[in-house]
Design an enzyme around this catalytic site. Structure first.
Site, PDB file in Angstrom:
ATOM      1  N   SER A 130     -30.707  82.371 -79.409  1.00 31.99           N
ATOM      2  CA  SER A 130     -29.270  82.250 -79.595  1.00 31.99           C
ATOM      3  C   SER A 130     -28.962  80.859 -80.138  1.00 31.99           C
ATOM      4  O   SER A 130     -29.449  79.852 -79.613  1.00 31.99           O
ATOM      5  CB  SER A 130     -28.550  82.457 -78.257  1.00 31.99           C
ATOM      6  OG  SER A 130     -27.159  82.290 -78.403  1.00 31.99           O
ATOM      7  N   GLY A 163     -29.182  80.524 -85.801  1.00 32.64           N
ATOM      8  CA  GLY A 163     -28.604  80.757 -87.122  1.00 32.64           C
ATOM      9  C   GLY A 163     -28.816  82.143 -87.687  1.00 32.64           C
ATOM     10  O   GLY A 163     -28.603  82.366 -88.878  1.00 32.64           O
ATOM     11  N   LYS A 164     -29.200  83.107 -86.852  1.00 32.08           N
ATOM     12  CA  LYS A 164     -29.489  84.457 -87.332  1.00 32.08           C
ATOM     13  C   LYS A 164     -28.280  85.105 -88.011  1.00 32.08           C
ATOM     14  O   LYS A 164     -28.370  85.566 -89.153  1.00 32.08           O
ATOM     15  CB  LYS A 164     -29.951  85.335 -86.164  1.00 32.08           C
ATOM     16  CG  LYS A 164     -31.180  84.829 -85.442  1.00 32.08           C
ATOM     17  CD  LYS A 164     -31.552  85.727 -84.283  1.00 32.08           C
ATOM     18  CE  LYS A 164     -30.456  85.841 -83.226  1.00 32.08           C
ATOM     19  NZ  LYS A 164     -30.125  84.524 -82.602  1.00 32.08           N
ATOM     20  N   SER A 165     -27.162  85.154 -87.299  1.00 29.84           N
ATOM     21  CA  SER A 165     -25.970  85.801 -87.849  1.00 29.84           C
ATOM     22  C   SER A 165     -25.435  85.036 -89.049  1.00 29.84           C
ATOM     23  O   SER A 165     -25.017  85.638 -90.054  1.00 29.84           O
ATOM     24  CB  SER A 165     -24.884  85.920 -86.769  1.00 29.84           C
ATOM     25  OG  SER A 165     -25.284  86.814 -85.756  1.00 29.84           O
ATOM     26  N   SER A 202     -33.823  89.819 -80.246  1.00 27.73           N
ATOM     27  CA  SER A 202     -35.020  90.671 -80.152  1.00 27.73           C
ATOM     28  C   SER A 202     -36.208  89.874 -79.627  1.00 27.73           C
ATOM     29  O   SER A 202     -37.161  89.619 -80.367  1.00 27.73           O
ATOM     30  CB  SER A 202     -35.346  91.327 -81.498  1.00 27.73           C
ATOM     31  OG  SER A 202     -35.260  90.426 -82.573  1.00 27.73           O
TER      32      SER A 202
END
Length: 220
Positions: free
Chosen positions: A39, A42-44, A111
């Protein structure tokens, strides 16, 4: 990535319009880009930025965002290992349908467990591109955009990845992005270069330059 088969007396109906027909109409391949990481890594941010760049290049995309999906499709699931597994199983099946529809799917999910990600990989095969957003825990925690780390440290959130639940980094991801030391656009360019080299995407240089002119210094 399979569970007990509960649907019986069903027969698969072969479509008249195939995936290849949709890809020909779209003029680009279909693939799933799976962004994984802690979390705050920077994934989103990256998934939406890549989707925006592809959209500007006339590619058909859809972002599956971890929080958004839990407002609907997976709203009945918690964060136990079993529920996380089921969450990703559902997302994998949705991604498979979207790829069949000819879309570029950008999935942004923590994930945390390799086995679950490998399950999605086995479901999607060559259409699964694992992108590890590598960012040290202390950097992710310093961002704490949603205030989750502070709540986890205070004991208000149980089974929080990186604090009270494990994260297993990918062993051999297709792409490793240093999201602590590079800008959004640098990471996006890396993803687009990969798509151009390995999936024959055609991203016009002018679309990239127009976007970079306004956002080149943006940090994750």
């Amino acid at each position: 990535m399979t569970g007990p088969l509960r649907s019986t007396n069903t027969v698969y109906h072969a479509p008249l319009v195939a995936r290849s027909d949709r890809q020909q109409l779209n003029q680009h391949p279909a693939v799933t880009l799976w962004f994984t990481g802690l979390s705050g890594a920077g994934k989103s941010t990256l998934a939406h930025a890549v989707a925006e760049r592809l959209h500007r290049a006339a590619c058909r995309t859809y972002v599956l965002d971890g929080d958004n999906v839990r407002h609907g499709l997976c709203g009945d699931l918690g964060f136990s290992p079993e529920d996380r597994h089921e969450n990703l199983r559902r997302i994998g099946e949705v991604a498979k349908l979207m790829v069949d529809a000819g879309l570029v799917v950008l999935a942004a999910f923590i994930s945390p467990m390799r086995a679950d990600r490998d399950g999605v990989r086995s479901l999607l095969g060559k259409d699964f591109i694992e992108i590890y957003c590598g960012c040290p825990l202390e950097v992710c925690e310093s961002r704490d955009v949603k205030g989750m780390y502070a709540r986890a440290r205070a004991g208000e959130i149980a089974q929080f990845t990186g604090i009270s639940a494990p994260y297993e980094p990918p062993a051999t991801p297709e792409l490793l992005l240093d999201t602590a030391g590079t800008t959004v656009d640098e990471c996006v360019n890396t993803v687009l270069d990969f798509l151009c080299q390995h999936f024959n995407f055609n991203i016009p240089p002018d679309a990239e330059r127009d976007h970079e002119a306004g956002t080149a210094a943006t940090a994750i």
